[in-house]
Design an enzyme around this catalytic site. Structure first.
Site, PDB file in Angstrom:
ATOM      1  N   GLU A 229       0.705  -1.208   0.181  1.00  0.00           N
ATOM      2  CA  GLU A 229      -0.080  -0.128   0.010  1.00  0.00           C
ATOM      3  C   GLU A 229       0.834   1.272  -0.008  1.00  0.00           C
ATOM      4  OE1 GLU A 229      -3.060   0.263  -0.538  1.00  0.00           O
ATOM      5  OE2 GLU A 229      -3.513  -1.852  -0.677  1.00  0.00           O
TER       6      GLU A 229
ATOM      7  N   SER B  62      18.828  -8.589  -9.096  1.00  0.00           N
ATOM      8  CA  SER B  62      17.460  -8.735  -9.946  1.00  0.00           C
ATOM      9  C   SER B  62      17.787  -9.687 -10.995  1.00  0.00           C
ATOM     10  CB  SER B  62      17.526  -7.322 -10.393  1.00  0.00           C
ATOM     11  OG  SER B  62      16.787  -6.369  -9.618  1.00  0.00           O
TER      12      SER B  62
ATOM     13  N   HIS C  81       2.931 -10.342  -9.563  1.00  0.00           N
ATOM     14  CA  HIS C  81       4.275 -10.533  -9.697  1.00  0.00           C
ATOM     15  C   HIS C  81       5.061  -9.337  -8.655  1.00  0.00           C
ATOM     16  CE1 HIS C  81       8.490 -11.401 -11.050  1.00  0.00           C
ATOM     17  NE2 HIS C  81       8.602 -10.342 -11.372  1.00  0.00           N
ATOM     18  N   SER C  82       4.574  -8.226  -9.129  1.00  0.00           N
ATOM     19  CA  SER C  82       5.344  -7.034  -8.321  1.00  0.00           C
ATOM     20  C   SER C  82       4.384  -5.761  -8.413  1.00  0.00           C
ATOM     21  CB  SER C  82       6.749  -6.518  -8.807  1.00  0.00           C
ATOM     22  OG  SER C  82       6.546  -6.018 -10.275  1.00  0.00           O
TER      23      SER C  82
END
Length: 480
Positions: free
Chosen positions: A156, A242, A371-372
């Site tokens: 959030e 990443s 996923h993100s």
């Protein structure tokens, strides 16, 4: 990464000595030119919607044994064709006049190990699992709840524009927390990017996690990494990177250094199902198998590699069968079952350390969240599918039922815990948001003792650009 590789200076010497090492174990049975490996009998009801079969017997979970492949020798007995055996480097190979191709798949899928039913009760009396006492069970549950609430708050926060990016672990809380509980603090973790639960278990505070996501001066990474790219040498947690699967060959090398130093520890490398399509996955597994490195490869098969379903990711029976090709003992486990994951990882750790060999664990735990924060998963999967796993297969609720059945948890405990975590998170976010960012100079430190000329020139140009266009850069970043 240099600090993680100091123990590997003698690796060349040890590689030369590998030719003297005899590998352990034996192969499966060959019949009619086919290699056959026994499957676990007694397949129980399947997980939906992707037919993930589960059983609850642990004794024969590990599906593959190492070939005695370092010296030429007879692997199978064949009374009819002994004189036709091919004495080939790596061991004798039986010959046959019958032409057969090895099947690309088994008739039945490899079953997965499960202990708890959806109602939180043992699915079978006398189930074979690692016993968990009250103290450990309660901590596991508390950390699973903490991870779930933390993910909600920080997700959030990103939606409100307070941080730039976030990735949740919804649906996979048991897979990470239970794995962490089964390990020791000396075991080295190489994460992918959904393993913040491991850090929580090891004592990484909520404030430290939030500081990293906000990239302030108290962030251990000095604000250089994007959010959720945690790292902590104190907690033996290598910084998230990443690029997909690059940590797997590194894990094999780190594990070999532990082997050289005769450490009572192993390396645990996490990867997603999509990462198994990367070349580094295969290089890492093969390297670890040949070097007999004490490493556990944990694949979080959550059904989706961003928007790519597993049905488009590979044609094999998931990930567990890939270990067999490299001679690595492998297991498939219900990743929404905290007791099953804990027991499997404990067994895998004992095998990796005591037998000095790699182990592959495939955890089946559906990715409930996007996923993100850069993804909208409703574009490629139905809301009903998401809701089914969110409500009917939630690993946190499932484990809570078991803890409550043991009399170790109450409604009051639940209310107090959730209230406390929410207060801690609100305070952590407030503190992190009010903490200044690292100074600009931190972009150019911690790599070279004396910065080279090109780096000095880059810093000079950056300062000139910031001074020329001050409104295009954050005002809370010090130039000194």
């Amino acid at each position: 990464m240099a600090s993680w590789g100091r123990r590997s200076s003698g690796m060349v010497h040890h590689i030369k000595a590998l030719s003297k090492v005899e590998l352990r174990g034996k192969a499966g049975e060959m019949k009619g030119g086919w290699w056959r490996y026994p499957l676990q009998p007694g397949v129980a009801s399947a997980l939906v919607p992707r037919s993930w079969p589960c059983v609850n017997t642990m004794a024969s979970l590990f599906l593959v044994q190492r070939f005695k492949s370092s010296l030429p020798q007879k692997q199978v007995e064949d009374d009819d064709d002994d004189d036709q055996d091919l004495d080939f480097p790596g061991g004798k190979v039986a010959c046959t006049s019958e032409m057969k191709f090895i099947s690309g798949s088994y008739d039945k899928r490899i079953p997965c190990y499960r202990v708890l039913g959806d109602d939180g009760e043992l699915i079978k009396d006398g189930s074979d699992f690692e016993k968990v006492n009250k103290e450990l069970a309660v901590k596991m549950y508390r950390d699973m709840v903490c991870l779930q609430i933390m993910d909600t708050f920080l997700y959030e926060a990103q939606r409100q524009g307070r941080i730039s990016f976030y990735m949740t672990s919804f649906g996979e809380e048991a897979a990470t927390i239970s794995s962490a509980a089964a390990l020791t603090k000396d075991d080295i973790i190489l994460p992918q990017y959904r393993e913040q639960g491991v850090l929580l278990w090891r004592g990484f505070t909520l404030q430290e996690i939030v500081n990293q996501c906000f990239g302030n001066k108290d962030d251990g990474g000095k604000g250089r990494q994007m959010p959720v790219h945690y790292g902590s040498s104190k907690h033996n947690f290598v910084t998230v990177s990443s690029p997909i699967a690059t940590q797997l060959p590194q894990a094999a090398g780190m594990a070999y250094s532990l082997k050289m130093d005769k450490k009572d520890a192993c390396v645990v490398a996490f990867i997603g199902d999509g990462g198994t399509s990367e070349g580094d996955f295969h290089a890492g597994l093969n390297f670890a198998a040949v070097m007999e490195a004490p490493v556990i490869f944990v694949c979080r098969n959550n059904g989706w590699a961003i928007s790519t379903p597993t049905s488009d990711q590979f044609r094999s029976d998931g990930v567990v069968v890939k270990g067999q090709a490299y001679g690595i003992p492998s297991i498939r486990v219900d990743g929404t079952d905290a007791l099953a994951v804990y027991s499997a990882i404990r067994a895998a750790r004992n095998m990796a350390i005591n037998e000095q060999r790699p182990v592959l664990v495939e955890s089946l735990a559906y990715r409930v969240g996007h996923h993100s924060t850069s993804d909208d998963s409703t574009k490629y999967r139905s809301l009903s599918e998401i809701e089914h796993w969110k409500t009917g297969r939630d690993p946190v609720n499932r484990f809570r039922k078991w803890v409550e059945l043991n009399g170790w948890w109450s409604e009051r405990d639940e209310a107090d815990l959730r209230s406390s975590i929410k207060k801690q998170l609100l305070k952590a976010i407030q503190v992190a948001e009010g903490t200044e960012k690292p100074p600009l100079t931190e972009l150019f430190t911690d790599v070279y003792d004396l910065p080279p000329s090109n780096l000095v020139e880059q810093e000079k140009l950056l300062r000139q650009t910031v001074n020329k266009y001050p409104h295009d850069f954050p005002s809370d970043v010090s130039l000194h």
